[in-house]
Design a protein around this motif. Structure first.
Motif, PDB file in Angstrom:
ATOM      1  N   UNK A 335      33.174  76.733  32.633  1.00  0.00           N
ATOM      2  CA  UNK A 335      32.307  76.849  31.513  1.00  0.00           C
ATOM      3  C   UNK A 335      33.338  75.805  30.479  1.00  0.00           C
ATOM      4  N   UNK A 336      32.025  74.951  29.425  1.00  0.00           N
ATOM      5  CA  UNK A 336      32.606  74.296  28.696  1.00  0.00           C
ATOM      6  C   UNK A 336      31.860  74.991  27.397  1.00  0.00           C
ATOM      7  N   UNK A 337      32.743  75.148  26.386  1.00  0.00           N
ATOM      8  CA  UNK A 337      32.074  75.676  25.094  1.00  0.00           C
ATOM      9  C   UNK A 337      32.762  74.898  23.918  1.00  0.00           C
ATOM     10  N   UNK A 338      31.767  74.865  22.827  1.00  0.00           N
ATOM     11  CA  UNK A 338      32.258  74.376  21.648  1.00  0.00           C
ATOM     12  C   UNK A 338      31.183  74.178  20.826  1.00  0.00           C
ATOM     13  N   UNK A 339      31.181  74.245  19.323  1.00  0.00           N
ATOM     14  CA  UNK A 339      30.194  74.054  18.349  1.00  0.00           C
ATOM     15  C   UNK A 339      29.897  72.404  18.411  1.00  0.00           C
ATOM     16  N   UNK A 340      28.771  72.469  17.371  1.00  0.00           N
ATOM     17  CA  UNK A 340      27.855  71.106  17.386  1.00  0.00           C
ATOM     18  C   UNK A 340      28.724  69.954  16.827  1.00  0.00           C
ATOM     19  N   UNK A 341      28.726  69.071  17.599  1.00  0.00           N
ATOM     20  CA  UNK A 341      29.099  67.585  17.285  1.00  0.00           C
ATOM     21  C   UNK A 341      30.815  67.601  17.945  1.00  0.00           C
ATOM     22  N   UNK A 342      31.215  68.184  18.771  1.00  0.00           N
ATOM     23  CA  UNK A 342      32.343  68.233  19.510  1.00  0.00           C
ATOM     24  C   UNK A 342      32.276  67.478  20.648  1.00  0.00           C
ATOM     25  N   UNK A 343      31.210  66.951  21.304  1.00  0.00           N
ATOM     26  CA  UNK A 343      31.049  66.003  22.252  1.00  0.00           C
ATOM     27  C   UNK A 343      30.929  66.558  23.588  1.00  0.00           C
ATOM     28  N   UNK A 344      30.061  67.671  23.751  1.00  0.00           N
ATOM     29  CA  UNK A 344      29.867  68.550  24.902  1.00  0.00           C
ATOM     30  C   UNK A 344      28.994  67.382  25.821  1.00  0.00           C
ATOM     31  N   UNK A 345      28.040  66.762  25.438  1.00  0.00           N
ATOM     32  CA  UNK A 345      27.063  66.034  25.853  1.00  0.00           C
ATOM     33  C   UNK A 345      27.774  64.856  26.571  1.00  0.00           C
ATOM     34  N   UNK A 346      28.579  64.099  25.803  1.00  0.00           N
ATOM     35  CA  UNK A 346      29.525  63.046  26.352  1.00  0.00           C
ATOM     36  C   UNK A 346      30.456  63.724  27.664  1.00  0.00           C
ATOM     37  N   UNK A 347      30.805  64.806  27.515  1.00  0.00           N
ATOM     38  CA  UNK A 347      31.466  65.542  28.752  1.00  0.00           C
ATOM     39  C   UNK A 347      30.655  65.759  30.057  1.00  0.00           C
ATOM     40  N   UNK A 348      29.479  66.159  29.633  1.00  0.00           N
ATOM     41  CA  UNK A 348      28.592  66.247  30.712  1.00  0.00           C
ATOM     42  C   UNK A 348      28.377  64.905  31.360  1.00  0.00           C
ATOM     43  N   UNK A 349      28.060  63.908  30.541  1.00  0.00           N
ATOM     44  CA  UNK A 349      27.970  62.484  31.067  1.00  0.00           C
ATOM     45  C   UNK A 349      29.180  62.246  32.073  1.00  0.00           C
ATOM     46  N   UNK A 350      30.300  62.176  31.439  1.00  0.00           N
ATOM     47  CA  UNK A 350      31.431  62.122  32.101  1.00  0.00           C
ATOM     48  C   UNK A 350      31.676  62.559  33.374  1.00  0.00           C
ATOM     49  N   UNK A 351      31.371  63.955  33.330  1.00  0.00           N
ATOM     50  CA  UNK A 351      31.399  64.770  34.846  1.00  0.00           C
ATOM     51  C   UNK A 351      30.453  64.365  35.780  1.00  0.00           C
ATOM     52  N   UNK A 352      29.215  64.049  35.321  1.00  0.00           N
ATOM     53  CA  UNK A 352      28.135  63.789  36.160  1.00  0.00           C
ATOM     54  C   UNK A 352      28.520  62.412  36.801  1.00  0.00           C
ATOM     55  N   UNK A 353      28.979  61.207  36.073  1.00  0.00           N
ATOM     56  CA  UNK A 353      29.167  60.161  36.475  1.00  0.00           C
ATOM     57  C   UNK A 353      30.389  60.015  37.696  1.00  0.00           C
ATOM     58  N   UNK A 354      31.422  60.723  37.290  1.00  0.00           N
ATOM     59  CA  UNK A 354      32.539  60.878  38.196  1.00  0.00           C
ATOM     60  C   UNK A 354      32.479  61.391  39.448  1.00  0.00           C
ATOM     61  N   UNK A 355      31.618  62.526  39.361  1.00  0.00           N
ATOM     62  CA  UNK A 355      31.143  63.393  40.691  1.00  0.00           C
ATOM     63  C   UNK A 355      30.467  62.634  41.501  1.00  0.00           C
ATOM     64  N   UNK A 356      29.752  61.857  40.879  1.00  0.00           N
ATOM     65  CA  UNK A 356      28.716  61.046  42.027  1.00  0.00           C
ATOM     66  C   UNK A 356      29.604  59.894  42.561  1.00  0.00           C
ATOM     67  N   UNK A 357      30.545  59.277  41.786  1.00  0.00           N
ATOM     68  CA  UNK A 357      31.223  58.250  42.087  1.00  0.00           C
ATOM     69  C   UNK A 357      32.219  58.654  43.173  1.00  0.00           C
ATOM     70  N   UNK A 358      32.606  59.912  42.943  1.00  0.00           N
ATOM     71  CA  UNK A 358      33.798  60.392  43.863  1.00  0.00           C
ATOM     72  C   UNK A 358      33.068  60.916  45.241  1.00  0.00           C
ATOM     73  N   UNK A 359      31.901  61.443  44.983  1.00  0.00           N
ATOM     74  CA  UNK A 359      31.253  62.291  46.486  1.00  0.00           C
ATOM     75  C   UNK A 359      30.172  61.856  46.985  1.00  0.00           C
ATOM     76  N   UNK A 360      29.303  60.760  45.833  1.00  0.00           N
ATOM     77  CA  UNK A 360      28.013  60.671  46.487  1.00  0.00           C
ATOM     78  C   UNK A 360      26.994  61.733  46.306  1.00  0.00           C
ATOM     79  N   UNK A 361      27.395  62.888  45.804  1.00  0.00           N
ATOM     80  CA  UNK A 361      26.427  64.121  45.957  1.00  0.00           C
ATOM     81  C   UNK A 361      25.759  63.987  44.647  1.00  0.00           C
ATOM     82  N   UNK A 362      24.654  64.859  44.675  1.00  0.00           N
ATOM     83  CA  UNK A 362      23.625  64.838  43.621  1.00  0.00           C
ATOM     84  C   UNK A 362      24.521  65.685  42.319  1.00  0.00           C
TER      85      UNK A 362
END
Length: 678
Positions: A335-362
């Protein structure tokens, strides 16, 4: 039909148009066009139904209109039969054109009852000589089907059902509807609710302590409690107390409810069998995912990819955000939790990019609202993001493929209810990595349970606290003041507006702000005020279902239309209406042209003011938050509304804010979600 007098008319319904306050029914009879207005809350008749209406005739813009308080369904007789068939032939009786219908009418002109007798008795002998055997058989088949259905609808309405409910009962129970309801009126509970079923039971002289009533009542008590508290658990003593409110012995209700399996009793608490099954299914689903042998990464692999991500995207992540990325990639459920403006969306972006890059999975993103899904797509550049409803149906019918080891990111998880999670659990997607992202202080699920709050206490969780923009920091402070039980103070980014609708509308128009209201009623009033303020003479006007919109009006679409790419929560600007269709400039889609039907079926409404629930997942530069005395307006609602603003917020206190701040939160207790895995 002349104006300003009471008349009774019959008509065959040709169209029904719902408006803001009136339901418009159009039809014809004796070759005359007829228009009837009844209150909007009245059930709409079906197309082709023969109805009778009594009311006052007045002059309308395009002819005479009959204003009535209701309508009633009629049986077609020998005087109506040919007029009735003229409105049915094109879509119900293939091949029965005007010429053949005229032949029938001429042949039976003096004795129309003989024609009706032939239809009733299924005697096609005389009809075959006029219109042929095949068409005669189709006509008789249509008539028998219509007559049976019409008689059943009338019989069900005599039992006390509304027209709409009678149709629903007929769909569910078929031709045995009347007998089944007379035998057990509580079979109607899923259709009309317990109270309406109970009224029918009373009219049928069913005893108060009848086992069928008590069994249905046991379930009703639980459902009412769930609606009031958002909990699936009810203490035994509370159940007994509620049963006695319905003039039933509480111990007897408990005994019969358990015996008939209407309720489940366990350790002093009572729950609904459906709730119990959903919670068990969720726990089994999370258990399987947690136990899976999934891909694990070395910290140095994630760190190296994370640095590359930052370099490519030219962003700097905080230590908190780095930890969140590591945690999500190295756990099957996190889980990732936090209020508005703490960068949850940027973290989702980083997780998505790195997971695809390391595994090639969806990597697939999902959320309850279309707005939140758009935000995932915008942040990650990944087109594989769907509303939970679309994901559910897409996986079920094979349109969406979810491969093993897919990473599923669930955004706005605070609104994730037990029922939505149950639907995911039944998709047999056991080999996933799950990341739940949300703000625990925002609005909870519409249904019951507090899944996200339980999840962040049970699964590995990253908490983001640093707010990045100065304006976001001040807005966050105001939101946090609300959580602490205080009225927010004005500052550079927080304004206080006079508490009246005209001042709210004027402020919103001047600042281009989105107004967030607890209720649809208030949102509708503010929408109309803003529209009146901005409309100038010479603007082109378009009317749909009795509602007027003007050039450059902002619209909110409230229904999904996947064919057109329109989702519930999308905003658009009305440009014009011409022979080509309705021209719109849609956010995230661009310029589109819709047919009238596509436009109406997408659920458009004015979008200057919306409810807080419809804004969940969205962000606006400037927001006006309206506080009013409503059961919806709570501390969580106000906090969520405040956190929709990116740069500036204004607050209008139509109702006492302390009433909202002091309102207790719903308990939201559940049974089988603790522990979340077995």
């Amino acid at each position: 039909m002349s104006a300003n007098r009471w008349v009774t008319i019959r008509l065959v319904v040709t169209s029904v148009s719902p408006g803001y306050k009136k339901l418009r029914i159009n039809g014809s009879f004796n070759s005359k066009r007829r228009e009837v207005h009844v209150p909007a809350e009245i059930d709409a008749p079906g197309l082709g139904d023969l109805i009778e209406v009594r009311g006052v005739v007045r002059k309308g813009e395009y002819g005479l209109i009959l204003d009535a308080t209701n309508w009633k369904l009629c049986c077609v007789d020998e005087h109506d039969i040919f007029q009735f068939l003229r409105k049915q032939r094109t879509n119900q009786i293939q091949g029965l054109g005007s010429q053949k219908l005229n032949k029938l009418e001429m042949h039976f002109n003096r004795e129309p009852h003989r024609f009706l007798d032939a239809l009733v008795c299924s005697d096609s002998t005389e009809l075959e000589g006029i219109i042929g055997m095949s068409l005669a058989d189709r006509l008789i088949e249509f008539w028998q089907s219509y007559k049976t259905e019409n008689e059943l609808i009338l019989a069900l309405m005599q039992l006390g059902l509304s027209f709409k409910s009678a149709h629903s009962a007929l769909t569910v129970f078929g031709e045995s509807s009347v007998k089944r309801i007379e035998d057990d009126p509580f079979e109607l509970v899923p259709i009309v609710g317990f109270d309406a079923s109970d009224e029918i039971a009373k009219s049928l002289k069913l005893p108060m302590n009848d086992r069928r009533r008590i069994s249905a009542l046991s379930n009703e008590i639980l459902l009412n409690y769930q609606e009031q508290t958002a909990s699936s658990l009810m203490h035994r003593d509370k159940f007994v107390e509620q049963a006695e409110y319905y003039q039933v012995d509480g111990e007897l209700a408990l005994s019969i409810g358990i015996e008939t399996k209407a309720i489940i009793f366990d350790s002093g608490y009572i729950t609904n069998p459906a709730f119990y099954e959903m919670e068990i299914s969720i726990r089994q689903f999370l258990t399987k995912i947690t136990a899976n042998r999934s891909i694990r990464f070395h910290d140095y692999e994630i760190t190296r990819k994370l640095e590359l991500f930052k370099t490519i995207n030219r962003i700097a992540l905080t230590q908190e955000q780095d930890i969140a990325v590591h945690l999500a990639l190295n756990n099957n459920v996190s889980c990732i939790t936090g209020g508005a403006g703490v960068g949850k969306t940027e973290v989702i972006n980083a997780i998505s990019w790195i997971y695809k890059s390391l595994t090639g999975f969806n990597v697939i993103g999902t959320a309850l609202s279309g707005i939140a899904v758009d935000r995932i797509i915008e942040a990650t550049g990944n087109s594989e993001a769907y509303t939970l409803a679309k994901l559910r149906y897409g996986v079920s019918n094979g349109d969406i493929k979810v491969l093993p080891d897919t990473l599923l990111v669930v955004d706005e998880s605070s609104m994730l209810g037990v029922q939505e999670l149950y639907y995911i659990s039944k998709l047999r997607l056991d080999k996933l990595k799950l990341v739940f992202v949300g703000d625990r202080n925002q609005l909870s699920a519409v249904g019951y349970g507090r899944f996200f709050e339980q999840a962040i206490s049970y699964f590995p969780t990253a908490k983001l606290t640093k707010v990045f923009r100065a304006e976001s920091d001040e807005i966050a402070n105001a939101a946090n003041a609300i959580l602490a039980g205080f009225k927010p103070s004005p500052n550079r980014h927080v304004d206080i507006i006079k508490p009246n609708l005209d001042d709210i509308a004027a402020y919103a128009l001047i600042h281009g702000a989105m107004v967030l209201c607890p209720t649809n009623v208030t949102a509708s009033k503010i929408n109309r005020r803003i529209q009146r303020l901005r409309v100038k003479s010479g603007f082109s006007i378009f009317t749909f279902l009795g509602n007027q919109i003007y050039s450059n009006d902002r619209l909110l679409f409230t229904k999904n239309n996947h064919k057109l790419g329109i989702l519930n929560g999308h905003f658009g600007i009305f440009v014009k209406h011409d022979a080509e269709g309705i021209h719109l400039n849609m956010e995230r889609i661009g310029s589109i042209t819709l047919s009238y039907d596509d436009f109406v079926n997408s659920g458009p409404q004015l979008g200057y003011a919306v409810t807080g629930h419809k804004s969940q997942g969205a962000g606006f530069d400037t927001v006006v938050v309206v506080c009013e005395k409503s059961s919806v307006c709570t501390k969580r609602w106000l906090y969520t509304a405040f956190t929709r603003a990116k740069k500036k917020i204004a607050f209008a206190e139509l109702g006492d804010i302390q009433f909202a701040l002091n309102k207790p939160d719903k308990p939201r207790m559940t049974q089988r979600l603790v522990p979340l895995v077995e």
